[in-house]
Design a protein around this motif. Structure first.
Motif, PDB file in Angstrom:
ATOM      1  N   PRO A   1      12.413  -6.347 -14.682  1.00  0.00           N
ATOM      2  CA  PRO A   1      12.963  -6.680 -16.002  1.00  0.00           C
ATOM      3  C   PRO A   1      13.553  -8.090 -16.027  1.00  0.00           C
ATOM      4  O   PRO A   1      13.841  -8.686 -14.974  1.00  0.00           O
ATOM      5  N   PRO A   2      13.706  -8.667 -17.206  1.00  0.00           N
ATOM      6  CA  PRO A   2      14.325  -9.992 -17.320  1.00  0.00           C
ATOM      7  C   PRO A   2      15.676 -10.028 -16.602  1.00  0.00           C
ATOM      8  O   PRO A   2      16.477  -9.097 -16.702  1.00  0.00           O
ATOM      9  N   GLY A   3      15.893 -11.100 -15.861  1.00  0.00           N
ATOM     10  CA  GLY A   3      17.127 -11.251 -15.095  1.00  0.00           C
ATOM     11  C   GLY A   3      17.015 -10.779 -13.666  1.00  0.00           C
ATOM     12  O   GLY A   3      17.884 -11.089 -12.840  1.00  0.00           O
ATOM     13  N   ALA A   4      15.961 -10.023 -13.345  1.00  0.00           N
ATOM     14  CA  ALA A   4      15.749  -9.564 -11.978  1.00  0.00           C
ATOM     15  C   ALA A   4      14.818 -10.516 -11.254  1.00  0.00           C
ATOM     16  O   ALA A   4      13.992 -11.187 -11.865  1.00  0.00           O
ATOM     17  N   ARG A   5      14.952 -10.562  -9.953  1.00  0.00           N
ATOM     18  CA  ARG A   5      14.064 -11.364  -9.115  1.00  0.00           C
ATOM     19  C   ARG A   5      13.087 -10.448  -8.390  1.00  0.00           C
ATOM     20  O   ARG A   5      13.471  -9.379  -7.887  1.00  0.00           O
ATOM     21  N   ALA A   6      11.820 -10.849  -8.339  1.00  0.00           N
ATOM     22  CA  ALA A   6      10.817 -10.127  -7.561  1.00  0.00           C
ATOM     23  C   ALA A   6      10.795 -10.697  -6.148  1.00  0.00           C
ATOM     24  O   ALA A   6      10.513 -11.881  -5.955  1.00  0.00           O
TER      25      ALA A   6
ATOM     26  N   GLY B   1       5.629 -16.333 -16.848  1.00  0.00           N
ATOM     27  CA  GLY B   1       6.874 -16.326 -17.610  1.00  0.00           C
ATOM     28  C   GLY B   1       7.978 -17.043 -16.868  1.00  0.00           C
ATOM     29  O   GLY B   1       7.744 -18.015 -16.150  1.00  0.00           O
ATOM     30  N   THR B   2       9.168 -16.531 -17.022  1.00  0.00           N
ATOM     31  CA  THR B   2      10.339 -17.171 -16.410  1.00  0.00           C
ATOM     32  C   THR B   2      10.865 -16.373 -15.225  1.00  0.00           C
ATOM     33  O   THR B   2      11.980 -16.610 -14.769  1.00  0.00           O
ATOM     34  N   ALA B   3      10.082 -15.428 -14.723  1.00  0.00           N
ATOM     35  CA  ALA B   3      10.547 -14.574 -13.633  1.00  0.00           C
ATOM     36  C   ALA B   3      10.801 -15.380 -12.362  1.00  0.00           C
ATOM     37  O   ALA B   3      10.058 -16.313 -12.036  1.00  0.00           O
ATOM     38  N   ASP B   4      11.849 -15.014 -11.660  1.00  0.00           N
ATOM     39  CA  ASP B   4      12.173 -15.605 -10.367  1.00  0.00           C
ATOM     40  C   ASP B   4      11.419 -14.822  -9.297  1.00  0.00           C
ATOM     41  O   ASP B   4      11.477 -13.579  -9.276  1.00  0.00           O
ATOM     42  N   ILE B   5      10.707 -15.524  -8.425  1.00  0.00           N
ATOM     43  CA  ILE B   5       9.868 -14.882  -7.405  1.00  0.00           C
ATOM     44  C   ILE B   5      10.203 -15.465  -6.044  1.00  0.00           C
ATOM     45  O   ILE B   5      10.293 -16.688  -5.888  1.00  0.00           O
ATOM     46  N   GLN B   6      10.380 -14.582  -5.056  1.00  0.00           N
ATOM     47  CA  GLN B   6      10.557 -15.014  -3.673  1.00  0.00           C
ATOM     48  C   GLN B   6       9.648 -14.187  -2.772  1.00  0.00           C
ATOM     49  O   GLN B   6       9.721 -12.953  -2.767  1.00  0.00           O
ATOM     50  N   VAL B   7       8.784 -14.862  -2.034  1.00  0.00           N
ATOM     51  CA  VAL B   7       7.956 -14.205  -1.035  1.00  0.00           C
ATOM     52  C   VAL B   7       8.609 -14.410   0.330  1.00  0.00           C
ATOM     53  O   VAL B   7       9.019 -15.526   0.669  1.00  0.00           O
ATOM     54  N   ILE B   8       8.720 -13.333   1.083  1.00  0.00           N
ATOM     55  CA  ILE B   8       9.266 -13.408   2.443  1.00  0.00           C
ATOM     56  C   ILE B   8       8.144 -13.044   3.409  1.00  0.00           C
ATOM     57  O   ILE B   8       7.597 -11.938   3.356  1.00  0.00           O
ATOM     58  N   ALA B   9       7.784 -13.985   4.272  1.00  0.00           N
ATOM     59  CA  ALA B   9       6.720 -13.785   5.261  1.00  0.00           C
ATOM     60  C   ALA B   9       7.357 -13.354   6.574  1.00  0.00           C
ATOM     61  O   ALA B   9       8.065 -14.138   7.213  1.00  0.00           O
ATOM     62  N   VAL B  10       7.116 -12.125   6.991  1.00  0.00           N
ATOM     63  CA  VAL B  10       7.773 -11.593   8.184  1.00  0.00           C
ATOM     64  C   VAL B  10       7.164 -12.181   9.447  1.00  0.00           C
ATOM     65  O   VAL B  10       7.867 -12.592  10.365  1.00  0.00           O
ATOM     66  N   THR B  11       5.830 -12.209   9.536  1.00  0.00           N
ATOM     67  CA  THR B  11       5.147 -12.813  10.689  1.00  0.00           C
ATOM     68  C   THR B  11       4.183 -13.888  10.197  1.00  0.00           C
ATOM     69  O   THR B  11       3.932 -14.008   8.996  1.00  0.00           O
TER      70      THR B  11
ATOM     71  N   MET C   1      -1.019  -6.604  -1.888  1.00  0.00           N
ATOM     72  CA  MET C   1      -0.083  -5.669  -2.517  1.00  0.00           C
ATOM     73  C   MET C   1       0.028  -5.897  -4.015  1.00  0.00           C
ATOM     74  O   MET C   1      -0.317  -5.031  -4.817  1.00  0.00           O
ATOM     75  N   VAL C   2       0.544  -7.058  -4.381  1.00  0.00           N
ATOM     76  CA  VAL C   2       0.956  -7.280  -5.774  1.00  0.00           C
ATOM     77  C   VAL C   2       0.547  -8.652  -6.283  1.00  0.00           C
ATOM     78  O   VAL C   2       1.260  -9.267  -7.078  1.00  0.00           O
ATOM     79  N   GLY C   3      -0.617  -9.138  -5.860  1.00  0.00           N
ATOM     80  CA  GLY C   3      -1.066 -10.440  -6.338  1.00  0.00           C
ATOM     81  C   GLY C   3      -1.197 -10.495  -7.841  1.00  0.00           C
ATOM     82  O   GLY C   3      -0.860 -11.500  -8.479  1.00  0.00           O
ATOM     83  N   GLY C   4      -1.688  -9.429  -8.452  1.00  0.00           N
ATOM     84  CA  GLY C   4      -1.825  -9.407  -9.903  1.00  0.00           C
ATOM     85  C   GLY C   4      -0.486  -9.393 -10.610  1.00  0.00           C
ATOM     86  O   GLY C   4      -0.304 -10.087 -11.629  1.00  0.00           O
ATOM     87  N   LEU C   5       0.446  -8.615 -10.090  1.00  0.00           N
ATOM     88  CA  LEU C   5       1.801  -8.607 -10.651  1.00  0.00           C
ATOM     89  C   LEU C   5       2.413  -9.998 -10.574  1.00  0.00           C
ATOM     90  O   LEU C   5       3.004 -10.489 -11.555  1.00  0.00           O
ATOM     91  N   LEU C   6       2.278 -10.660  -9.427  1.00  0.00           N
ATOM     92  CA  LEU C   6       2.840 -12.002  -9.275  1.00  0.00           C
ATOM     93  C   LEU C   6       2.220 -12.979 -10.262  1.00  0.00           C
ATOM     94  O   LEU C   6       2.918 -13.828 -10.832  1.00  0.00           O
ATOM     95  N   ALA C   7       0.913 -12.875 -10.471  1.00  0.00           N
ATOM     96  CA  ALA C   7       0.248 -13.768 -11.427  1.00  0.00           C
ATOM     97  C   ALA C   7       0.799 -13.562 -12.831  1.00  0.00           C
ATOM     98  O   ALA C   7       0.996 -14.534 -13.580  1.00  0.00           O
ATOM     99  N   GLN C   8       1.065 -12.325 -13.194  1.00  0.00           N
ATOM    100  CA  GLN C   8       1.607 -12.057 -14.529  1.00  0.00           C
ATOM    101  C   GLN C   8       3.060 -12.522 -14.639  1.00  0.00           C
ATOM    102  O   GLN C   8       3.453 -13.109 -15.645  1.00  0.00           O
TER     103      GLN C   8
END
Length: 251
Positions: A37-42, A66-76, A55-62
């Motif tokens: 939702p707006p105000g949340a970070r993915a 917009g104005t969504a905040d996105i952070q990817v964390i690469a474990v390895t 996993m969620v490439g399509g979600l990230l593209a959508q």
């Protein structure tokens, strides 16, 4: 999941079998902005470079439109994907796979660089307590955290899920797990998967196209290894799954 670990196989369940199963079309549909939702970070926690897109490439593209905040964390860094290869030795993979991930995220329209934790590929189960602590330091209560499913059949995927469960609980964040390799060993209607709680995220044509292009950025994973004779890590069925006009989520 069964007590016996499922076997990931190059000749696993074909995508055609999943496409023919009406159960996937009967899952409850949810929109991108309902999930984040707006105000949340993915926050997408990927055990290996490419899992974020699978996993969620399509979600990230959508979300990226917009104005969504996105952070990817690469474990390895994914350096153990090609055992015994002369073409893709660990040193080369350690350099190339993060570059592939960055190129893939650009295809999705995601700005910024992943947070890299540099933990050992193939050794996450023994490090999951450490991983949970490091994730908790990077997660906020208002985040929606996405990671691989805890029953996915790959030890690193399962360890990352367990660490995310602990970190999200500690921070009060929402966690959503996503199957990646389960599509390979499970079968349509398989009772080991939590279909009753599963959600279906429809992808528009642009997001579907961007995800398909993003997967193509992972050259190391989609070409045969001439030095060992091994087939691509991501075979034809995995690529077909990545082209689905929807994603399946386990909240």
């Amino acid at each position: 999941m069964d007590a016996v670990r499922p076997r990931i196989s190059p000749d696993g369940t074909p995508e055609s079998a999943w496409a023919a199963w009406p159960g996937l079309g009967q899952l409850r549909e949810v929109g991108a902005r309902e999930i984040v939702p707006p105000g949340a970070r993915a926050v997408v926690v990927a055990p290996h470079p490419d899992d974020e897109v699978l996993m969620v490439g399509g979600l990230l593209a959508q979300l990226a439109r917009g104005t969504a905040d996105i952070q990817v964390i690469a474990v390895t860094d994914g350096s153990a994907s090609h055992g015994g290869s002369r073409i893709w030795p660990p040193a080369r993979l350690r350099q190339e796979r993060p570059k592939e991930s960055q190129a893939a995220l650009r295809c999705l329209g995601v700005a910024g660089l992943p947070l890299r934790l540099d933990l050992p590929d193939g050794g996450l189960m023994a490090r999951r307590a450490c991983l949970a602590q490091r994730l908790a330091a990077s997660i906020e209560a208002t985040d929606v955290v996405f990671t691989t499913w805890h029953g996915d059949g790959h030890p690193d995927h399962e360890a990352t899920a367990l660490a995310c469960q602990a970190a999200a609980a500690a921070r009060g964040a929402r966690l959503i797990e996503v199957p990646v390799w389960a599509w390979n060993w499970a079968h349509p209607g398989d009772p080991r998967l939590p279909w009753r709680h599963a959600l279906r995220l429809p992808l528009d044509s642009d997001a579907t196209r961007r995800k398909r292009l993003a997967v193509q950025a992972f050259t190391s994973q989609i070409v045969p290894d001439r030095s060992t004779g091994a087939a691509p890590i991501l075979g034809a069925d995995m690529l077909e799954r990545a082209a689905r006009p929807y994603e399946v989520l386990f909240p």
